[in-house]
Structure formats: C-alpha cells, structure tokens
Enzyme design. Structure first.
Site, short mmCIF file in Angstrom:
data_model
loop_
_atom_site.label_atom_id
_atom_site.label_comp_id
_atom_site.label_asym_id
_atom_site.label_seq_id
_atom_site.Cartn_x
_atom_site.Cartn_y
_atom_site.Cartn_z
N GLU A 242 60.37 29.10 41.38
CA GLU A 242 59.66 30.27 41.91
C GLU A 242 58.18 30.25 41.51
O GLU A 242 57.82 29.88 40.39
CB GLU A 242 60.31 31.57 41.40
CG GLU A 242 59.64 32.84 41.89
CD GLU A 242 60.36 34.10 41.44
OE1 GLU A 242 59.76 35.19 41.53
OE2 GLU A 242 61.52 34.01 40.98
N GLU B 278 53.33 39.60 42.06
CA GLU B 278 54.03 40.89 42.09
C GLU B 278 53.03 42.00 41.78
O GLU B 278 52.09 41.81 41.00
CB GLU B 278 55.18 40.91 41.09
CG GLU B 278 56.36 40.05 41.52
CD GLU B 278 57.56 40.21 40.59
OE1 GLU B 278 58.61 40.68 41.05
OE2 GLU B 278 57.43 39.86 39.40
N TRP C 130 60.54 46.45 46.98
CA TRP C 130 61.81 46.74 46.32
C TRP C 130 61.63 47.75 45.19
O TRP C 130 60.53 47.90 44.65
CB TRP C 130 62.47 45.47 45.82
CG TRP C 130 61.71 44.68 44.80
CD1 TRP C 130 60.66 43.85 45.01
CD2 TRP C 130 61.96 44.67 43.38
NE1 TRP C 130 60.23 43.30 43.83
CE2 TRP C 130 61.01 43.79 42.81
CE3 TRP C 130 62.88 45.29 42.55
CZ2 TRP C 130 60.96 43.53 41.44
CZ3 TRP C 130 62.83 45.04 41.19
CH2 TRP C 130 61.89 44.17 40.64
N THR D 17 63.33 46.31 33.24
CA THR D 17 62.77 46.26 34.58
C THR D 17 62.15 47.60 34.96
O THR D 17 61.06 47.66 35.53
CB THR D 17 63.87 45.89 35.60
OG1 THR D 17 64.37 44.59 35.29
CG2 THR D 17 63.32 45.87 37.02
#
EC number: 3.2.-.-
Length: 449
Positions: free
Chosen positions: A159, A163, A250, A261
């Site tokens: 990846e 973000e 999201w 998170t």
C-alpha cells in the site's frame, strides 16, 4: 408485513454472513469458497476479483487474474464507466471504476457520499498499476471522524497512501506498507491549505526504486527502496506488486471501530453535522484521476499482456506474471479456476454451497490495510461481518448487509433513512438502484436452496 420482511432479510443476512469463513496467511479459504477477499473473508464471484489475496485463498489460481495497467485520464462527468461491485464481473474494457457504496455526479465531479447508517463509498480502478505515476485532483470531506483517502493497494496488501482526517483540513497524511505489515513509524505529514474548500492535485510517483509523494507538483516526501531492507526477514519492505487505485470516504470515527482508529480520526462521527443537515450525507469531491503506467520493457513493471497473476505465495515483484490469462467471470458463482461457472449455455464444475457469499462488503473499517495506532477493533477483526448477501445472478443489484448491527453499506437512493440529499446540490443522481423486491427474491431464493 414490513416488520416481517425486515426480520426475514436480517435473518438471511446473518445466516449468509456467518457462513463466510475467515482467511489469513495461516488459515486459507476452503475449496467451495476459495477466494479470500480484501476484507479477509472467503467466497466466490466478486470475492475472486479486485482485492482477492492469492496467498490466503485456496490456491494461487483461485483469484481471477488482474487486468494490466492502462495509461488514461479519468474525468468524472457521468456514471457510465462506474459499475457497482454487485454487477462488475472483471471486464475492464467496459468499466473504469468499481463502486462499493453510492457515488453522485455533480458539476463534472464525482461525489463519494456517506449518509447516516452507511460506511461511505469506495471506488477502485478496474485495472492495476505495476509501478507508474498516478495523480488525483479532489477536495476532501470534513468533520471529525470522517476520512477521505487516495491510495494504491495491491492484492497482497502492498500500500501507498494519502489519508485526510476531516478534523484537520491542513494536513495530508502519507504512509506505505509492505504486504499489510504494520509499522507505525512509516507515516509522514504534508502541510497544505484547506483541503475541503480547495482543490489540490495529489500525486504518487512509484518506481521499483523509489516512491515520491507530491502535492500540486511540489515534492512532499520521498521513500527509497534502499532504505527499506529488513535484515531479520531478508527482504525489502517496499510496495512492489500490482495495485488498484482506490478513492474512498469512510467513517474512521465509527463507534464499532477500535479506539485507536477513532482517536486518530479525531473522535466519533457527528451524524448531525451541517453537511448531513444540508445535503443528507458527507461527501468528498473528485475531479479527475490520471494514470501513467511504468511501461518498462522487461519485468518488473510491464503491462504488455492481458493480466497479472502470481506464481509463488511470496507475493513479491519477482513472483508477478504479466501474462494473457482472461479476467472476466461468466457469473457471480465463478472463480479463478472455473471462470465459466454459471454460464447460460450450460454448467461446468459443481456450484458452491447455498450459503456462499458472492459480493464482499465493508463494515466501517479502513478500506486499506492500516488500522491505525496498532488496534484492530471489533470492526477490523471481523472485516466482513457485514458482507453483502446477494443473489448469484449476474444482473442482481440488491445488496443487504450490516456493520456490527448498526451501520450498513447501502444505497442512499433506496428510500430508507439513508435517502440521498443530492437534489439539494442540484445534482443529477445516477447511483445504483437497489430494489427491495429484488432483494427479497434473492434472499428467498438463497434460503430455498
């Protein structure tokens, strides 16, 4: 009647979701549901397409071969080349982007939306990049707990990402991972002007030797492969395998996510925020994406064939094959080893079990591999707890699902509490028209098997 139907749908969804085995490097998928999806659950059909991890599947050939890189600029002036993951069967010549969620075209942009009771929207490119350059011009969403992302993600979970946390509109967070292995020293921030009100062009320049992150043409960060050697494992911890471009919105601040998170995302999502009140959803605004393939004359990084496959479970760039294997399934009961399963002209191998899932779903966790601050959370640890229960018919568009009993990936135009507010922006919606009746028929059909 309404309550009876709802109860039946929820019961069927629970049965189907429970039937999907989990998969990992130490627990591969069984033969009847051989494909390990991006979210760590086994199934057939769309489970075997983009995101299918060959290392965790029943066999390396369980996953459908991945369409090779195509250099192209994608402008978002219609939904014509965006296809729901409940309809896409692997033909990249007909589709540029595969959608999970609800996208809306507005003023020659695509809005990725996230209404209450949904987990946002994900667009994934139908073709894969094996090195190259990709640029995306967009405005992020805003508000604590709401995350916008632009990433490259391979099927073996290499990846490279950008973000953006909605509580901090002056920072682009960058990161990278090798095969999804967490290392929380990899992140670096880039400062810039308001990401919600201003368009910026975010760029990833990726070669076999170096990754460069740029914003508006200015270098913000550089990673050299030579700095990623791990002497313990004797390998380069460097992203190196064919990856899809993913654009997503999201809820990092979903209550069912891990506390790490949630904290990283700036706190719980405020579902009564001004964007929800005015429009009916949060949104990120994407104007265009340009992909330039690496185009080397010899591997790694070629795109001379039809598809990418792996010939070894090591999942490194020297195990990638740029070949001519087909990429299109005949139906949603097909797999990489039985591409023609469900073909109208006749049957091939035995059909999967009646409870086999055909379209993977998300339950609120990061669509990439980073769970932030090292926590897995209830959502991440059972990533497909809310995976979609769909008809195996290739033309079915009804999707059911749940996210830990609270949030479902759904269509804001379906008439539920997630009704779209696109008309308040003057947009012409062209989103997936999920039919409740089709959903009932699909569930009854599956339960009858």
């Amino acid at each position: 009647m309404h309550s009876s139907i709802t109860a039946a749908l929820l019961a069927a969804t629970t049965v189907l979701a429970a039937s999907a085995p989990s998969c990992s490097l130490t627990q591969k998928c069984p033969s009847d549901t051989p494909c390990c999806s991006q979210y760590g659950q086994c199934g057939v059909g769309a489970y075997c397409l983009g995101g299918c991890d060959p290392r965790m599947s029943f066999g390396l050939d369980s996953c459908v071969p991945a369409p090779v890189c195509q250099s192209k600029t994608y402008n978002f002036d219609s939904m014509d080349r965006i296809t729901s993951n409940t309809k896409y069967l692997g033909d990249s010549s007909k589709t540029d982007w595969v959608m999970d969620g609800a996208a809306v075209i507005y003023n020659d942009n695509v809005l990725l939306t996230m209404a209450p009771d949904t987990v946002g929207t994900l667009l994934a490119s139908s073709t894969y990049m094996w090195y190259g350059n990709v640029k995306a011009t967009f405005k992020t969403s805003r508000t604590q707990g709401v995350v916008t992302a632009f990433i490259l993600l391979s099927d073996v979970k290499d990846e490279i990402d950008y973000e953006f946390v909605g509580a901090d509109l002056k920072t682009a967070q960058t990161n990278y991972y090798f095969q999804g292995i967490p290392d929380y020293n990899h992140g670096t921030n880039i400062s810039l002007s308001d990401t919600f009100n201003n368009y910026h062009t975010y760029e990833i320049d990726w070669t076999p030797d170096q990754v460069t992150w740029l914003v508006d043409g200015q270098v913000g960060r550089t990673l050299k492969k030579s700095d990623t050697w791990n002497s313990t494992t004797n390998q380069w911890m460097y992203p190196q395998t064919p990856a899809r471009v993913q654009l997503s919105l999201w809820p990092g601040g979903l209550e069912s996510n891990g506390q790490g998170t949630i904290d990283w995302a700036g706190g719980l999502v405020n579902w009564n925020s001004p964007d929800i009140s005015s429009n009916g959803y949060f949104y990120a605004t994407f104007q265009s994406v340009t992909i330039d393939c690496f185009n080397t004359s010899s591997a790694p990084g070629t795109n001379t064939g039809v598809s990418y496959t792996y010939n070894n479970a090591a999942g490194t760039n020297n195990t990638v094959v740029d070949g001519d294997d087909p990429t299109v399934l005949a139906s949603f009961i097909g797999t990489g080893t039985d591409m023609d399963a469900g073909k109208a002209s006749g049957s091939s191998a035995a059909a999967p079990s009646a409870t086999a899932e055909t379209v993977p779903g998300r339950s609120g966790e990061n669509p990439g591999t980073d769970n932030h601050a090292g926590d897995t959370g209830s959502s991440s640890s059972s990533a497909a707890a809310g995976s979609s229960a769909t008809s195996t018919a290739a033309d079915s568009s009804a999707t059911l699902g749940s996210s830990n009993g609270a949030f479902t990936q759904g269509d804001p135009s379906s008439g539920s509490s997630t009704k779209s507010g696109a008309e308040k922006l003057g947009a012409q919606e062209n989103v997936l028209k999920g039919s409740m009746f089709a959903g009932i028929v699909a569930v009854v059909a599956v339960m009858a098997l």
